[in-house]
Design a protein around this motif. Structure first.
Motif, PDB file in Angstrom:
ATOM      1  N   PRO A 130      -2.256  -3.600  -4.422  1.00 33.24           N
ATOM      2  CA  PRO A 130      -1.329  -4.036  -3.359  1.00 33.24           C
ATOM      3  C   PRO A 130      -1.786  -5.332  -2.689  1.00 33.24           C
ATOM      4  CG  PRO A 130      -2.535  -2.067  -2.698  1.00 33.24           C
ATOM      5  CD  PRO A 130      -2.754  -2.245  -4.162  1.00 33.24           C
ATOM      6  N   GLY A 131      -3.104  -5.526  -2.613  1.00 30.84           N
ATOM      7  CA  GLY A 131      -3.638  -6.766  -2.030  1.00 30.84           C
ATOM      8  C   GLY A 131      -3.250  -7.973  -2.867  1.00 30.84           C
ATOM      9  N   VAL A 132      -3.379  -7.816  -4.203  1.00 30.66           N
ATOM     10  CA  VAL A 132      -3.010  -8.896  -5.116  1.00 30.66           C
ATOM     11  C   VAL A 132      -1.539  -9.265  -4.925  1.00 30.66           C
ATOM     12  CG1 VAL A 132      -2.624  -9.451  -7.551  1.00 30.66           C
ATOM     13  CG2 VAL A 132      -4.768  -8.379  -6.845  1.00 30.66           C
ATOM     14  N   LEU A 133      -0.692  -8.230  -4.870  1.00 28.52           N
ATOM     15  CA  LEU A 133       0.747  -8.481  -4.720  1.00 28.52           C
ATOM     16  C   LEU A 133       1.047  -9.202  -3.409  1.00 28.52           C
ATOM     17  CD1 LEU A 133       2.245  -5.115  -6.037  1.00 28.52           C
ATOM     18  CD2 LEU A 133       2.181  -7.341  -7.187  1.00 28.52           C
ATOM     19  N   ALA A 134       0.383  -8.760  -2.334  1.00 31.83           N
ATOM     20  CA  ALA A 134       0.634  -9.357  -1.017  1.00 31.83           C
ATOM     21  C   ALA A 134       0.221 -10.822  -1.000  1.00 31.83           C
ATOM     22  CB  ALA A 134      -0.130  -8.590   0.062  1.00 31.83           C
ATOM     23  N   LEU A 135      -0.999 -11.093  -1.504  1.00 31.29           N
ATOM     24  CA  LEU A 135      -1.481 -12.481  -1.544  1.00 31.29           C
ATOM     25  C   LEU A 135      -0.586 -13.334  -2.431  1.00 31.29           C
ATOM     26  CD1 LEU A 135      -5.325 -11.932  -1.910  1.00 31.29           C
ATOM     27  CD2 LEU A 135      -4.103 -12.806   0.092  1.00 31.29           C
ATOM     28  N   GLY A 136      -0.228 -12.763  -3.580  1.00 33.36           N
ATOM     29  CA  GLY A 136       0.580 -13.502  -4.548  1.00 33.36           C
ATOM     30  C   GLY A 136       1.918 -13.900  -3.968  1.00 33.36           C
ATOM     31  N   LEU A 137       2.607 -12.946  -3.383  1.00 28.57           N
ATOM     32  CA  LEU A 137       3.955 -13.204  -2.877  1.00 28.57           C
ATOM     33  C   LEU A 137       3.950 -14.218  -1.747  1.00 28.57           C
ATOM     34  CD1 LEU A 137       6.130 -11.816  -4.357  1.00 28.57           C
ATOM     35  CD2 LEU A 137       6.491 -10.284  -2.409  1.00 28.57           C
ATOM     36  N   VAL A 195       0.855  -1.191   0.000  1.00 32.68           N
ATOM     37  CA  VAL A 195       0.000   0.000   0.000  1.00 32.68           C
ATOM     38  C   VAL A 195       0.887   1.235   0.000  1.00 32.68           C
ATOM     39  CG1 VAL A 195      -1.600   1.367   1.394  1.00 32.68           C
ATOM     40  CG2 VAL A 195      -2.044  -1.065   1.028  1.00 32.68           C
ATOM     41  N   LEU A 196       1.965   1.192   0.771  1.00 25.21           N
ATOM     42  CA  LEU A 196       2.907   2.313   0.793  1.00 25.21           C
ATOM     43  C   LEU A 196       3.573   2.485  -0.567  1.00 25.21           C
ATOM     44  CD1 LEU A 196       4.631   1.823   4.271  1.00 25.21           C
ATOM     45  CD2 LEU A 196       2.950   3.550   3.600  1.00 25.21           C
ATOM     46  N   MET A 197       3.842   1.357  -1.251  1.00 25.78           N
ATOM     47  CA  MET A 197       4.560   1.428  -2.525  1.00 25.78           C
ATOM     48  C   MET A 197       3.670   1.850  -3.678  1.00 25.78           C
ATOM     49  SD  MET A 197       7.083  -1.865  -2.361  1.00 25.78           S
ATOM     50  CE  MET A 197       7.283  -1.923  -4.128  1.00 25.78           C
ATOM     51  N   VAL A 198       2.491   1.225  -3.803  1.00 24.00           N
ATOM     52  CA  VAL A 198       1.678   1.476  -5.003  1.00 24.00           C
ATOM     53  C   VAL A 198       0.350   2.155  -4.693  1.00 24.00           C
ATOM     54  CG1 VAL A 198       2.720  -0.473  -6.212  1.00 24.00           C
ATOM     55  CG2 VAL A 198       0.576  -0.812  -4.971  1.00 24.00           C
ATOM     56  N   GLY A 199       0.101   2.500  -3.429  1.00 27.78           N
ATOM     57  CA  GLY A 199      -1.109   3.229  -3.072  1.00 27.78           C
ATOM     58  C   GLY A 199      -2.278   2.318  -2.743  1.00 27.78           C
ATOM     59  N   ILE A 200      -3.345   2.943  -2.187  1.00 26.07           N
ATOM     60  CA  ILE A 200      -4.528   2.202  -1.763  1.00 26.07           C
ATOM     61  C   ILE A 200      -5.248   1.596  -2.975  1.00 26.07           C
ATOM     62  CG2 ILE A 200      -6.897   2.629  -0.931  1.00 26.07           C
ATOM     63  CD1 ILE A 200      -5.696   4.267   1.308  1.00 26.07           C
ATOM     64  N   GLY A 201      -5.868   0.425  -2.784  1.00 26.48           N
ATOM     65  CA  GLY A 201      -6.609  -0.229  -3.871  1.00 26.48           C
ATOM     66  C   GLY A 201      -6.365  -1.721  -3.875  1.00 26.48           C
ATOM     67  N   PRO A 202      -7.001  -2.439  -4.792  1.00 30.31           N
ATOM     68  CA  PRO A 202      -6.858  -3.895  -4.788  1.00 30.31           C
ATOM     69  C   PRO A 202      -5.468  -4.388  -5.209  1.00 30.31           C
ATOM     70  CG  PRO A 202      -8.287  -3.181  -6.580  1.00 30.31           C
ATOM     71  CD  PRO A 202      -7.994  -1.966  -5.754  1.00 30.31           C
TER      72      PRO A 202
END
Lengths: 250, 278
Positions: free
Chosen positions: B153-160, B144-151
């Motif tokens: 960052p969630g995708v990246l977090a779940l993916g990683l 969220v800090l890197m790419v801002g609020i929205g889905p």
């Protein structure tokens, strides 16, 4: 009969120090069926695996069709294309269809572009179907391999080997995980095909009776060494004692 | 035959172990320490059932709102729920695409043959372990800090995070294959690619698929929570209305989550059983 295979003073020591083979030499002619008998652990499996390079011999040499075998990956693949193998536990892929399993025998002919897609040329599929026909399982071609009985599975193993259109067949205890009756049927059928196609065959057998019945020549292996060679008729109790030890009472 | 004959064999006396007394004393000490620590933990966590009862009275107002869900928010909730499921889908797909090839490099039976293989194996294993160690929530905060609020960052977090989980599960199922078919493919003259593609892959494909479906299922539940740190989906809605004290809207969200999660849970369980039977 011209020579097909010459094995000279082959030895193999496993990394743990077990000396499975201690210098075995043998020769095989075209169209000949040679059985290797001996106790389990005598080095029969290692001997077969040294011939197609699944196990790398630590000493000695193998000459196939007049050429000494090199052990680099490329030459080995070329060699294995001509030498098919049948396994004690069939080594089929249970999740795949009978036909797909037989097509594995055509892998070394599959073009690069088709490899990722499990796709084979029309000719390869025809060869596989012909192999299935020979062993009498053509109608089961789209069944999953794991659905078949043990005897049927080994027949698929034979079809996979035949689909390679090999010049030499290696059979490692081909029927010892089958019941005695099925074993005799499957081996009998196998030998009939081999005779018809004049294929040279080297097989390890557990059961002396089967070796006597189906081989042209028999080789006795004990503790990694060849202790006897001869014709099936010459396999006397005294000879068997020399191969299996004094306790043998067949 | 007398009864004495049927009595069988008496077990030989157990060998006397050295330090038996010291060991049993140490066991007592450890047990005692555990009990003491549990007692301390009760105090530290201010565990007090009476407090809960007292709180229940003030929760009456909240409860009365919760039993009257506000259905006017349903359309926007459905859109957000859909976003949550989509986040989980893309996150899981991302993880599958990355972990599938890597898992072969992290399988002992394929890699330990050569020195270079052992190095690659250790490195990939380490990557999986590190990725697993980071909770998706922490990763989401970071993204969220890197790419801002929205889905996204969630995708990246779940993916990683899922790369670590799936990579471990995939590579372990590769290690559990029957080596026989692999040997057969080698004996047929197959090259390295064919050995893996025809000898290994068919054996692990159903397991891979089952693990992937299960991971998607878990990721849907995780992505609900991720919204709380601003990483998109229905969680963000929940946080907003909780802080605005609009409990009837929160209630609608809860009902929807319950239905969707239960439905997907049983769907994934059914699918996985089907795969297992094959």
């Amino acid at each position: 009969m011209p020579r097909l295979l010459m094995v000279d003073n082959l030895a193999h020591t496993y990394p743990d120090g077990t000396r499975a083979l201690r210098g075995v030499s043998l020769a095989l002619n075209r169209g000949e069926i040679l059985s290797i008998i001996g106790l389990s652990g005598a080095g029969k499996s290692t001997l077969l695996r040294c011939i197609n390079g699944l196990v790398r011999p630590t000493e000695g040499s193998v000459e196939f069709d007049g050429r000494t075998v090199d052990w680099d990956a490329g030459s080995l693949r070329h060699l294995r294309r001509m030498i098919a193998m049948i396994f004690q536990h069939f080594n089929l892929i249970g999740n795949l269809s009978v036909l797909s399993n037989v097509l594995m025998g055509r892998l070394s002919y599959q073009s690069c572009l088709m490899q990722p897609f499990y796709s084979f040329s029309k000719r390869d599929r025809e060869i596989a179907a012909a192999a299935l026909d020979k062993i009498g399982l053509l109608n089961e071609w789209d069944k999953r391999a794991s659905e078949l009985s043990g005897g049927q599975q080994q027949r698929v193993g034979v079809a996979r080997a035949l689909a390679q259109e090999p010049r030499l067949l290696l059979a490692d205890e081909p029927v010892s995980s089958l019941d005695p009756l099925t074993a005799d049927t499957v081996l009998g059928h196998f030998v009939k095909i081999v005779r018809k196609e004049k294929l040279a065959t080297l097989m390890n057998l557990h059961a002396v009776e089967l070796a006597r019945k189906y081989s042209d020549r028999i080789l006795g292996v004990r503790e990694g060494q060849c202790v006897w060679q001869g014709l099936p008729d010459e396999l006397t109790t005294a000879v068997l004692k020399s191969i299996y030890g004094e306790e043998y009472d067949g | 035959m007398t009864a004495e004959k049927a009595a069988g064999v008496a077990l030989p006396a157990r060998a006397e172990k050295p330090y038996a007394r010291a060991v049993s004393f140490a066991k007592w000490l450890i047990g005692l320490a555990l009990v003491a620590y549990t007692a301390l933990a009760v105090v530290h966590t201010e565990f007090n059932p009476l407090k809960l009862l007292a709180g229940a009275a003030s929760a009456k107002e909240i409860l009365s709102e919760i039993v009257h869900p506000d259905w006017s928010v349903l359309p926007s909730l459905l859109r957000l729920m859909n976003e949550t499921v989509e986040m989980a889908l893309i996150g899981t797909l991302l993880a599958i695409i990355i972990s599938f090839p890597l898992s072969f490099l992290a399988a002992k039976n394929l890699m330990l043959g050569s020195a270079a293989g052992r190095v690659v194996y250790a490195v990939v294993r380490l990557i999986f372990n590190v990725l697993r160690a980071f909770e998706p929530m922490l990763l989401a905060l970071l993204f969220v800090l890197m790419v801002g609020i929205g889905p996204f960052p969630g995708v990246l977090a779940l993916g990683l995070h899922s790369v670590g989980m799936l990579g471990k599960l995939f590579s372990e199922s590769i290690e559990a294959i029957d080596p026989g078919p692999v040997e057969a493919i080698q004996a047929c003259g197959g090259n390295r690619f064919q050995v893996i593609w025809y000898g290994v892959l068919p054996q692990v494909a159903p397991t891979f698929l089952a693990f992937s479906i299960y991971r998607w299922d878990i990721n849907i539940r995780m992505s609900i929570i991720l919204g709380i740190v601003g990483a998109g989906g229905i969680g963000y809605f929940l946080l907003q209305y909780l802080s605005l004290l609009q409990y009837s809207k929160v209630s609608t969200a809860f009902i929807l989550i319950l239905i969707v999660v239960t439905a997907l849970d049983s769907a994934s369980a059914w699918l996985r059983t089907r795969l297992g039977q094959k």
